[in-house]
Scaffold this active site. Structure first.
Site, PDB file in Angstrom:
ATOM      1  CE  LYS A  80     -15.480 -17.684 -46.108  1.00 27.83           C
ATOM      2  NZ  LYS A  80     -16.561 -17.614 -47.067  1.00 27.83           N
ATOM      3  N   GLY A 176     -15.014  -7.278 -61.748  1.00 31.82           N
ATOM      4  CA  GLY A 176     -14.549  -8.657 -61.537  1.00 31.82           C
ATOM      5  C   GLY A 176     -15.383  -9.632 -62.332  1.00 31.82           C
ATOM      6  CB  VAL A 177     -15.741 -10.694 -65.683  1.00 32.17           C
ATOM      7  CG1 VAL A 177     -16.937  -9.776 -65.785  1.00 32.17           C
ATOM      8  CG2 VAL A 177     -14.508 -10.000 -66.255  1.00 32.17           C
ATOM      9  N   GLY A 178     -14.806 -12.979 -62.845  1.00 31.47           N
ATOM     10  CA  GLY A 178     -14.265 -14.304 -62.546  1.00 31.47           C
ATOM     11  C   GLY A 178     -15.395 -15.311 -62.650  1.00 31.47           C
ATOM     12  CB  VAL A 180     -19.658 -14.983 -59.090  1.00 31.02           C
ATOM     13  CG1 VAL A 180     -21.078 -14.450 -58.951  1.00 31.02           C
ATOM     14  CG2 VAL A 180     -19.408 -16.058 -58.050  1.00 31.02           C
TER      15      VAL A 180
HETATM   16  P1  NAD Z   1     -12.926 -15.369 -58.730  1.00 35.52           P
HETATM   17  O1  NAD Z   1     -11.585 -15.349 -58.101  1.00 35.52           O
HETATM   18  O2  NAD Z   1     -13.244 -16.421 -59.746  1.00 35.52           O
HETATM   19  O3  NAD Z   1     -13.212 -13.962 -59.446  1.00 35.52           O
HETATM   20  C1  NAD Z   1     -12.806 -12.738 -58.938  1.00 35.52           C
HETATM   21  C2  NAD Z   1     -12.369 -11.897 -60.134  1.00 35.52           C
HETATM   22  O4  NAD Z   1     -12.054 -10.594 -59.653  1.00 35.52           O
HETATM   23  C3  NAD Z   1     -11.103 -12.439 -60.816  1.00 35.52           C
HETATM   24  O5  NAD Z   1     -11.327 -12.567 -62.209  1.00 35.52           O
HETATM   25  C4  NAD Z   1     -10.046 -11.399 -60.488  1.00 35.52           C
HETATM   26  O6  NAD Z   1      -9.081 -11.256 -61.510  1.00 35.52           O
HETATM   27  C5  NAD Z   1     -10.891 -10.154 -60.342  1.00 35.52           C
HETATM   28  N1  NAD Z   1     -10.273  -9.070 -59.606  1.00 35.52           N
HETATM   29  C6  NAD Z   1      -9.434  -9.129 -58.539  1.00 35.52           C
HETATM   30  N2  NAD Z   1      -9.078  -7.893 -58.161  1.00 35.52           N
HETATM   31  C7  NAD Z   1      -9.706  -7.039 -58.999  1.00 35.52           C
HETATM   32  C8  NAD Z   1      -9.746  -5.616 -59.133  1.00 35.52           C
HETATM   33  N3  NAD Z   1      -9.059  -4.832 -58.312  1.00 35.52           N
HETATM   34  N4  NAD Z   1     -10.530  -5.071 -60.092  1.00 35.52           N
HETATM   35  C9  NAD Z   1     -11.226  -5.858 -60.942  1.00 35.52           C
HETATM   36  N5  NAD Z   1     -11.218  -7.207 -60.885  1.00 35.52           N
HETATM   37  C10 NAD Z   1     -10.471  -7.783 -59.926  1.00 35.52           C
HETATM   38  O7  NAD Z   1     -13.970 -15.386 -57.528  1.00 35.52           O
HETATM   39  P2  NAD Z   1     -15.519 -15.716 -57.591  1.00 35.52           P
HETATM   40  O8  NAD Z   1     -15.733 -17.103 -57.140  1.00 35.52           O
HETATM   41  O9  NAD Z   1     -16.087 -15.251 -58.891  1.00 35.52           O
HETATM   42  O10 NAD Z   1     -16.049 -14.776 -56.413  1.00 35.52           O
HETATM   43  C11 NAD Z   1     -16.180 -13.386 -56.587  1.00 35.52           C
HETATM   44  C12 NAD Z   1     -16.593 -12.766 -55.267  1.00 35.52           C
HETATM   45  O11 NAD Z   1     -17.858 -13.297 -54.858  1.00 35.52           O
HETATM   46  C13 NAD Z   1     -15.620 -13.026 -54.109  1.00 35.52           C
HETATM   47  O12 NAD Z   1     -15.606 -11.912 -53.253  1.00 35.52           O
HETATM   48  C14 NAD Z   1     -16.248 -14.207 -53.386  1.00 35.52           C
HETATM   49  O13 NAD Z   1     -15.894 -14.244 -52.008  1.00 35.52           O
HETATM   50  C15 NAD Z   1     -17.718 -13.890 -53.557  1.00 35.52           C
HETATM   51  N6  NAD Z   1     -18.582 -15.067 -53.489  1.00 35.52           N
HETATM   52  C16 NAD Z   1     -18.398 -16.077 -54.368  1.00 35.52           C
HETATM   53  C17 NAD Z   1     -19.238 -17.183 -54.318  1.00 35.52           C
HETATM   54  C18 NAD Z   1     -19.091 -18.315 -55.296  1.00 35.52           C
HETATM   55  O14 NAD Z   1     -20.013 -19.140 -55.409  1.00 35.52           O
HETATM   56  N7  NAD Z   1     -17.995 -18.398 -56.042  1.00 35.52           N
HETATM   57  C19 NAD Z   1     -20.251 -17.255 -53.339  1.00 35.52           C
HETATM   58  C20 NAD Z   1     -20.422 -16.182 -52.462  1.00 35.52           C
HETATM   59  C21 NAD Z   1     -19.575 -15.096 -52.544  1.00 35.52           C
END
Ligand code: NAD
Length: 348
Positions: A80, A176-178, A180
């Site tokens: 990483k 967290g509704v980003g 994923v």
């Molecule tokens: P992202 O940044 O698109 O989404 C994260 C969401 O969490 C955002 O909408 C953000 O506003 C929200 N957030 C931040 N702090 C918060 C809080 N205190 N309370 C509520 N919501 C909050 O990221 P992502 O790509 O959707 O990834 C989400 C998680 O999954 C991360 O931890 C990432 O490391 C992990 N992950 C992602 C992937 C991938 O394919 N994207 C793969 C493996 C692991």
């Protein structure tokens, strides 16, 4: 304190500190283990408060990649990288290319991809100076694949804990509704589950409410919701001394990396009768997809088959933990280490 004394050091093969005054780059590349293949894992850009926070994070994330890749059956090791800085203010092409030059100099020992603060378009910039990158536009955004894997992990959790083979009528609280979380909400909604969502981004919350009938709550109260499953899909460390006593759900299963603030928090969950689906096991879907860039072969149907296999892997971990009276995170770590050791033996 030296890096060797860091509690997350865990015999990392190599840790490279990268500094380029001209571009302003401060980065760390951690290579945990390359027994099964070259180390592969995302590059995160984050404004760490201190250098030790960055070291701690990169070491923890890099070991999780070794375990994730091993349990997903990928011929890859774990690594990483972190770039220290605010992606919204400090990210630019010069900085990204400077980082990628370090990746290139490692000659294929480490492959970089996107992570928090680094998107597919940034990886395309890495690719201008390094061939050791993945998660490019060919395999696309890994997030939908990560969400599908998480869904299979949630199904396995429901089967094991609630003895049910459907999510119909169950409620999932998604933190967290980003990228994923949003995809996961869609799949859960289609599977008949009710949703409660929280996010610091109100637009993301509004989208889930409008499209998936989710109930919105403030981020601070997501833990206390009457839900069957709590799904952390925001940042790491949200399962901790403060939040575990608040949980009403009997399952914790989500995409966030390093959900447990410390390893001992799985024991706390277990003592409260809460089943924990180890994060790196169920969030491997994106990696299974994106790794196609490393191997030069990509067949989405094969990828989907492998992702659905995460159901069996997760269930096997739960069953072993139950039979042996152990924690699910311990069993997962042990299985991953076994796979790496087997790889070592077969190389001799
Ligand atoms: P992202 O940044 O698109 O989404 C994260 C969401 O969490 C955002 O909408 C953000 O506003 C929200 N957030 C931040 N702090 C918060 C809080 N205190 N309370 C509520 N919501 C909050 O990221 P992502 O790509 O959707 O990834 C989400 C998680 O999954 C991360 O931890 C990432 O490391 C992990 N992950 C992602 C992937 C991938 O394919 N994207 C793969 C493996 C692991």
């Amino acid at each position: 304190m030296s890096v060797f004394d860091n509690r997350e050091y865990d015999n990392h093969e190599q840790v490279l500190f990268c500094r380029d005054p001209e571009s302003g780059l401060f980065a760390i590349i951690a290579i945990h283990d390359t027994t099964l293949g070259p180390a592969a894992g995302g590059c995160r850009m984050w404004p760490y408060a201190t250098m030790s926070d960055a070291v701690y994070d990169v070491l923890r994330l890099s070991r999780a990649m070794s375990y994730k890749n091993a349990l997903a059956g990928l011929p890859l090791g774990g690594g990483k990288a972190v770039i220290i800085g605010d992606p919204l203010k400090e990210k630019n092409e010069k900085l990204l290319m400077s980082f990628a030059r370090y990746v290139q100099k490692l000659g294929g020992q480490y492959y970089a991809a996107e992570d928090v603060g680094i998107g597919v378009e940034d990886v395309e910039i890495f690719a201008k100076v390094s061939k050791y990158v993945f998660g490019l536009t060919k395999t696309g955004d890994p997030s939908p694949f990560t969400a599908i894997g998480c869904f299979h992990g949630i199904r396995a959790s429901v089967q094991h804990k609630l003895k049910r083979d459907t999510l119909k009528g169950l409620t999932v609280a998604v933190q967290g509704v980003g990228k994923v979380g949003q995809h996961l909400c869609k799949i859960l909604h289609e599977a008949g589950a009710g949703l409660i969502v929280a996010d610091v981004n109100s637009e993301a919350v509004a989208y889930a409410v409008k499209n998936y009938g989710a109930k919105a709550v403030a981020p601070g109260v997501i833990y206390t919701q009457e839900a069957d499953i709590f799904s952390p899909c925001a940042m790491g460390g949200t399962i901790n001394d403060n939040t575990i006593p608040q949980l009403k759900a009997s399952i914790v299963a989500g995409s966030a990396n390093n959900q447990l603030d410390e390893a001992r928090h799985d024991k706390m969950l277990h003592d409260r009768g809460i089943l924990y689906a180890p994060d790196y096991v169920i969030n491997a879907g994106g990696m299974l997809n994106a790794s196609g860039d490393i191997f030069g072969e990509y067949d989405v149907n094969e990828v989907m088959k492998k992702i659905s296999g995460l159901y069996d892997v997760t269930l096997r971990i739960f069953e072993t933990a139950q039979q042996e009276g152990r924690l699910t995170s311990e069993v997962a770590d042990e299985l991953a280490r076994q796979k790496i050791t087997e790889g070592k033996v077969s190389k001799k």
